[in-house]
Design an enzyme around this catalytic site. Structure first.
Site, PDB file in Angstrom:
ATOM      1  N   CYS A   1      50.228  41.206  16.080  1.00 49.28           N
ATOM      2  CA  CYS A   1      51.034  40.043  15.440  1.00 49.28           C
ATOM      3  C   CYS A   1      51.947  39.139  16.442  1.00 49.28           C
ATOM      4  O   CYS A   1      52.826  39.510  16.771  1.00 49.28           O
ATOM      5  CB  CYS A   1      52.211  41.174  14.827  1.00 49.28           C
ATOM      6  SG  CYS A   1      51.266  42.074  13.720  1.00 49.28           S
ATOM      7  N   GLU A   2      50.968  38.322  17.104  1.00 50.20           N
ATOM      8  CA  GLU A   2      51.483  37.524  17.696  1.00 50.20           C
ATOM      9  C   GLU A   2      50.824  36.205  17.913  1.00 50.20           C
ATOM     10  O   GLU A   2      49.413  36.360  17.870  1.00 50.20           O
ATOM     11  CB  GLU A   2      51.315  37.831  19.430  1.00 50.20           C
ATOM     12  CG  GLU A   2      52.009  39.012  19.816  1.00 50.20           C
ATOM     13  CD  GLU A   2      53.449  38.774  20.592  1.00 50.20           C
ATOM     14  OE1 GLU A   2      54.358  39.324  20.601  1.00 50.20           O
ATOM     15  OE2 GLU A   2      53.233  37.613  21.100  1.00 50.20           O
TER      16      GLU A   2
ATOM     17  N   ARG B   1      45.251  39.171  29.635  1.00 51.64           N
ATOM     18  CA  ARG B   1      45.396  38.212  30.687  1.00 51.64           C
ATOM     19  C   ARG B   1      45.652  36.802  30.143  1.00 51.64           C
ATOM     20  O   ARG B   1      46.281  36.161  30.745  1.00 51.64           O
ATOM     21  CB  ARG B   1      44.110  38.462  31.805  1.00 51.64           C
ATOM     22  CG  ARG B   1      44.005  39.546  32.171  1.00 51.64           C
ATOM     23  CD  ARG B   1      43.130  39.757  33.506  1.00 51.64           C
ATOM     24  NE  ARG B   1      43.326  38.966  34.555  1.00 51.64           N
ATOM     25  CZ  ARG B   1      43.075  37.614  34.899  1.00 51.64           C
ATOM     26  NH1 ARG B   1      42.139  37.269  33.847  1.00 51.64           N
ATOM     27  NH2 ARG B   1      43.361  37.039  35.906  1.00 51.64           N
TER      28      ARG B   1
ATOM     29  N   GLY C   1      42.019  39.891  47.280  1.00 52.70           N
ATOM     30  CA  GLY C   1      42.520  38.344  46.538  1.00 52.70           C
ATOM     31  C   GLY C   1      41.331  37.612  46.293  1.00 52.70           C
ATOM     32  O   GLY C   1      41.657  36.432  45.591  1.00 52.70           O
TER      33      GLY C   1
ATOM     34  N   TYR D   1      48.640  35.318  31.847  1.00 50.07           N
ATOM     35  CA  TYR D   1      48.462  34.326  32.788  1.00 50.07           C
ATOM     36  C   TYR D   1      48.167  32.947  32.432  1.00 50.07           C
ATOM     37  O   TYR D   1      47.565  32.154  33.112  1.00 50.07           O
ATOM     38  CB  TYR D   1      47.926  34.737  33.820  1.00 50.07           C
ATOM     39  CG  TYR D   1      48.023  36.064  34.322  1.00 50.07           C
ATOM     40  CD1 TYR D   1      48.975  36.332  34.898  1.00 50.07           C
ATOM     41  CD2 TYR D   1      47.023  37.076  34.420  1.00 50.07           C
ATOM     42  CE1 TYR D   1      49.403  37.662  35.408  1.00 50.07           C
ATOM     43  CE2 TYR D   1      47.054  38.654  34.763  1.00 50.07           C
ATOM     44  CZ  TYR D   1      48.467  38.785  35.315  1.00 50.07           C
ATOM     45  OH  TYR D   1      48.737  40.059  35.655  1.00 50.07           O
TER      46      TYR D   1
ATOM     47  N   PRO E   1      39.419  44.468  48.350  1.00 51.64           N
ATOM     48  CA  PRO E   1      39.015  43.768  47.299  1.00 51.64           C
ATOM     49  C   PRO E   1      39.056  44.694  45.825  1.00 51.64           C
ATOM     50  O   PRO E   1      38.851  45.904  45.969  1.00 51.64           O
ATOM     51  CB  PRO E   1      37.439  43.430  47.437  1.00 51.64           C
ATOM     52  CG  PRO E   1      37.077  44.626  48.422  1.00 51.64           C
ATOM     53  CD  PRO E   1      38.217  44.913  49.336  1.00 51.64           C
ATOM     54  N   GLY E   2      39.497  43.974  44.858  1.00 54.60           N
ATOM     55  CA  GLY E   2      39.494  44.549  43.504  1.00 54.60           C
ATOM     56  C   GLY E   2      38.489  43.930  42.809  1.00 54.60           C
ATOM     57  O   GLY E   2      37.546  44.031  42.212  1.00 54.60           O
ATOM     58  N   ARG E   3      39.245  42.878  42.267  1.00 54.05           N
ATOM     59  CA  ARG E   3      38.602  41.963  41.224  1.00 54.05           C
ATOM     60  C   ARG E   3      37.101  41.453  41.528  1.00 54.05           C
ATOM     61  O   ARG E   3      36.003  41.534  40.787  1.00 54.05           O
ATOM     62  CB  ARG E   3      39.609  40.612  41.052  1.00 54.05           C
ATOM     63  CG  ARG E   3      38.825  39.805  39.979  1.00 54.05           C
ATOM     64  CD  ARG E   3      39.886  38.464  39.955  1.00 54.05           C
ATOM     65  NE  ARG E   3      41.126  38.196  40.381  1.00 54.05           N
ATOM     66  CZ  ARG E   3      42.460  38.376  39.630  1.00 54.05           C
ATOM     67  NH1 ARG E   3      42.056  38.145  38.338  1.00 54.05           N
ATOM     68  NH2 ARG E   3      43.675  38.401  40.028  1.00 54.05           N
TER      69      ARG E   3
ATOM     70  N   TYR F   1      41.261  44.053  35.826  1.00 57.37           N
ATOM     71  CA  TYR F   1      42.865  43.934  35.053  1.00 57.37           C
ATOM     72  C   TYR F   1      42.541  43.773  33.610  1.00 57.37           C
ATOM     73  O   TYR F   1      43.539  43.152  33.079  1.00 57.37           O
ATOM     74  CB  TYR F   1      43.432  42.530  35.968  1.00 57.37           C
ATOM     75  CG  TYR F   1      43.494  43.031  37.260  1.00 57.37           C
ATOM     76  CD1 TYR F   1      44.361  44.036  37.817  1.00 57.37           C
ATOM     77  CD2 TYR F   1      42.748  42.104  38.075  1.00 57.37           C
ATOM     78  CE1 TYR F   1      44.199  44.039  39.176  1.00 57.37           C
ATOM     79  CE2 TYR F   1      42.828  42.229  39.679  1.00 57.37           C
ATOM     80  CZ  TYR F   1      43.702  43.429  40.008  1.00 57.37           C
ATOM     81  OH  TYR F   1      43.669  43.311  41.512  1.00 57.37           O
TER      82      TYR F   1
HETATM   83  N1  LLP Z   1      45.574  44.916  47.657  1.00 59.04           N
HETATM   84  C1  LLP Z   1      47.008  44.888  47.266  1.00 59.04           C
HETATM   85  C2  LLP Z   1      47.967  45.356  48.172  1.00 59.04           C
HETATM   86  C3  LLP Z   1      47.018  44.444  46.015  1.00 59.04           C
HETATM   87  O1  LLP Z   1      48.210  44.286  45.562  1.00 59.04           O
HETATM   88  C4  LLP Z   1      46.078  43.777  45.340  1.00 59.04           C
HETATM   89  C5  LLP Z   1      46.203  43.325  44.129  1.00 59.04           C
HETATM   90  C6  LLP Z   1      44.739  43.957  45.909  1.00 59.04           C
HETATM   91  C7  LLP Z   1      44.622  44.512  47.061  1.00 59.04           C
HETATM   92  C8  LLP Z   1      43.506  43.553  45.243  1.00 59.04           C
HETATM   93  O2  LLP Z   1      43.311  42.139  44.780  1.00 59.04           O
HETATM   94  P1  LLP Z   1      42.118  41.349  44.156  1.00 59.04           P
HETATM   95  O3  LLP Z   1      41.014  41.529  45.154  1.00 59.04           O
HETATM   96  O4  LLP Z   1      41.943  42.300  42.899  1.00 59.04           O
HETATM   97  O5  LLP Z   1      42.673  40.227  43.679  1.00 59.04           O
HETATM   98  N2  LLP Z   1      46.917  41.616  37.146  1.00 59.04           N
HETATM   99  C9  LLP Z   1      46.548  40.541  37.944  1.00 59.04           C
HETATM  100  C10 LLP Z   1      46.206  40.643  39.304  1.00 59.04           C
HETATM  101  C11 LLP Z   1      47.288  41.458  40.159  1.00 59.04           C
HETATM  102  C12 LLP Z   1      46.609  41.819  41.654  1.00 59.04           C
HETATM  103  C13 LLP Z   1      47.451  42.803  42.057  1.00 59.04           C
HETATM  104  N3  LLP Z   1      47.415  43.213  43.282  1.00 59.04           N
HETATM  105  C14 LLP Z   1      45.468  39.885  37.049  1.00 59.04           C
HETATM  106  O6  LLP Z   1      44.954  40.369  36.060  1.00 59.04           O
HETATM  107  O7  LLP Z   1      44.834  38.603  37.619  1.00 59.04           O
END
Ligand code: LLP
Length: 466
Positions: free
Chosen positions: A379-380, A348, A248, A352, A309-311, A408
């Site tokens: 077309c949006e 995105r 997150g 969002y 972490p992802g993002r 994402y």
């Molecule tokens: N763990 C779980 C269980 C999650 O559901 C997520 C993200 C993460 C970890 C990783 O979170 P991050 O570090 O990436 O914030 N599509 C949206 C983001 C959706 C996130 C979903 N879950 C966007 O483009 O902002």
């Protein structure tokens, strides 16, 4: 001029990604094009894996693959020693095909099918993060039928509002995810798991949301989760060995955003901690410290700590390159530049209201900049990638780059308007290589099964009675 780690601007060569000119990459691979710097990805993974080695050695970093997953990315994650979070049978399939060690996989999802559960159990995934009681029963049944004991986490919803976009807020009590920490449901779920012969309760999990810049909701969640672990010990006599606090951490999409913990423009901080200016390390250390304090207060041994972490691992590591097709001046004076991609390669902004920066990719020696609305070709009317990008006067054929494109976007791509998906290119050691090929028009219709004649003429083998 350095724009982001491994992404810089040179007046004579233009935008460089991992040292390679963006315009040459666009020429070689075509546009739209996702370009990732592997050095940047590895550097943020290492910041994550090294930040706690002194103060909290029993910690594990799980890369949330939903942010960006390709087989090459799974390979990088494996090489850097992280675990992998997958949240569907598809992500799991890809990870296994990429030879990712199953024992380092955490399987997530709020509605895992029986097939997905069977696949995860038989693959031997390290943990299944159970989202609800129905699923708990399903995983128990599957593990029993395969004659194994499956290690699990219980995903709990601590009731925290992280003040991010409503769609990215997953820890509030009425979220669709997890078991609410409310009216004893969570304690019942722990009791049921402990009573399930084929489940081993390794830990409790929460993920409060995404794109969060403030540490306080994470600290609050850490405290709530440890307090609950103490309640479990007191009421059920079981010491939960692991705690997963999800992902997150937010990143800075636009330059000049104030007071956020994007690694490059964050809060100053201690330059001795972590890479770059250490925002990841500061965040992890603050949370780990809070976990330790809460354990001390409750007389609990410190659990093995997981972060997901992802993002913050991949967002800054990529740009998307586009070619400008048409340029228009609207009656209200707005300048519009339309590029060859749009909401299909980056949903995105439309989904969002996410804001991005775009830069001119070619050589540029100064002079006047104009504000352009960078729009896609869908077309949006809402198909705007960047609401206001300051760019030199654009002409058709110019290449522009949308920054901070690594998370994402590729993973949320679509084929809206039947646009073929862009290729994905990685740059490493001064070389570029394709990790996903550009889709062809043929790919777009590969699954189509048009009838050769009328439905009646086709006969029962094409359209049988149900
Ligand atoms: N763990 C779980 C269980 C999650 O559901 C997520 C993200 C993460 C970890 C990783 O979170 P991050 O570090 O990436 O914030 N599509 C949206 C983001 C959706 C996130 C979903 N879950 C966007 O483009 O902002």
């Amino acid at each position: 001029m350095r724009i982001r780690p491994y992404i810089e601007f040179d007046p004579d060569r233009g935008l460089l990604i991992g040292g390679l000119p963006a315009v040459s990459l666009a020429k070689k691979h075509g546009t739209p094009l996702y370009v990732y710097s592997e050095d940047a990805i590895r550097e943020s993974m290492r910041e994550y894996t090294s930040s706690l080695s002194d103060i909290y050695p029993t910690s594990t970093i799980v890369y949330a693959s939903k942010a960006y997953l390709t087989m090459r990315m799974a390979q990088l994650v494996r090489e850097e020693g992280l675990w992998l979070d997958v949240s569907s049978g598809g992500e799991l399939y890809l990870a296994l095909k990429a030879n990712f060690p199953p024992e380092r996989i955490v399987f997530h999802g709020n509605n895992k099918s029986e097939e997905e559960i069977a696949m995860a159990v038989s693959a031997g995934v390290g943990r299944i993060a159970i989202d609800n009681v129905t699923e708990l029963e399903r995983v128990q049944k599957e593990a029993a039928s395969q004659g194994v004991v499956q290690k699990v986490f219980l995903r709990l919803t601590p009731g925290i509002d992280p003040h991010t976009h409503e769609y990215l807020s997953t820890g509030v009590i009425d979220s669709k995810f997890g078991i609410p920490m409310h009216s004893g449901q969570h304690l019942d779920a722990v009791r049921m798991t402990l009573a399930s012969e084929n489940l081993e309760l390794m830990g409790i999990h929460c993920h409060i949301g995404s794109q969060i810049f403030d540490d306080s909701p994470f600290l609050l969640a850490a405290g709530i989760m440890v307090d609950f672990a103490a309640e479990v010990r007191d009421k059920l006599g079981y010491v939960i060995p692991e705690l997963d606090l999800g992902g997150g951490l937010g990143v800075r999409y636009k330059s000049g955003c104030p007071g956020i913990c994007g690694r490059d423009g964050g809060r100053g901080g201690n330059p001795d901690v972590g890479g770059r200016n250490g925002a990841i390390a500061r965040h992890l250390r603050a949370v780990a410290k809070r976990v330790k304090e809460a354990c001390l207060r409750n007389g609990l041994p410190v659990p093995r700590l997981f972060f997901e972490p992802g993002r913050s691992i991949v967002a800054e590591a990529a740009v998307t390159l586009y070619t400008v097709g048409t340029v228009k001046a609207l009656p209200n004076g707005t300048l519009i530049a339309a590029v060859d991609g749009g909401m299909s390669d980056n949903p995105r902004p439309a989904l969002y209201g996410a804001e991005y920066d775009a830069v001119f990719a070619g050589p540029y020696h100064g002079g006047g900049l104009l504000s352009y609305r960078l729009v896609g070709k869908h077309c949006e009317e809402g198909d705007t990638l960047v609401r206001s990008a300051y760019l030199p006067r654009l002409s058709p054929g110019d290449v522009v780059a949308v920054l901070v494109s690594g998370a994402y976007q590729y993973s949320m791509r679509s084929n809206y308007n039947h646009l073929p998906n862009p290729a994905v290119v990685h740059v490493s050691g001064g070389k570029s290589f394709v990790v996903v090929e550009r889709e062809t028009l043929e790919d777009l219709i590969a699954k189509e099964r048009p009838l050769p004649c009328s439905l009646e003429e086709a006969g029962p083998e094409v359209a049988g009675e149900n």
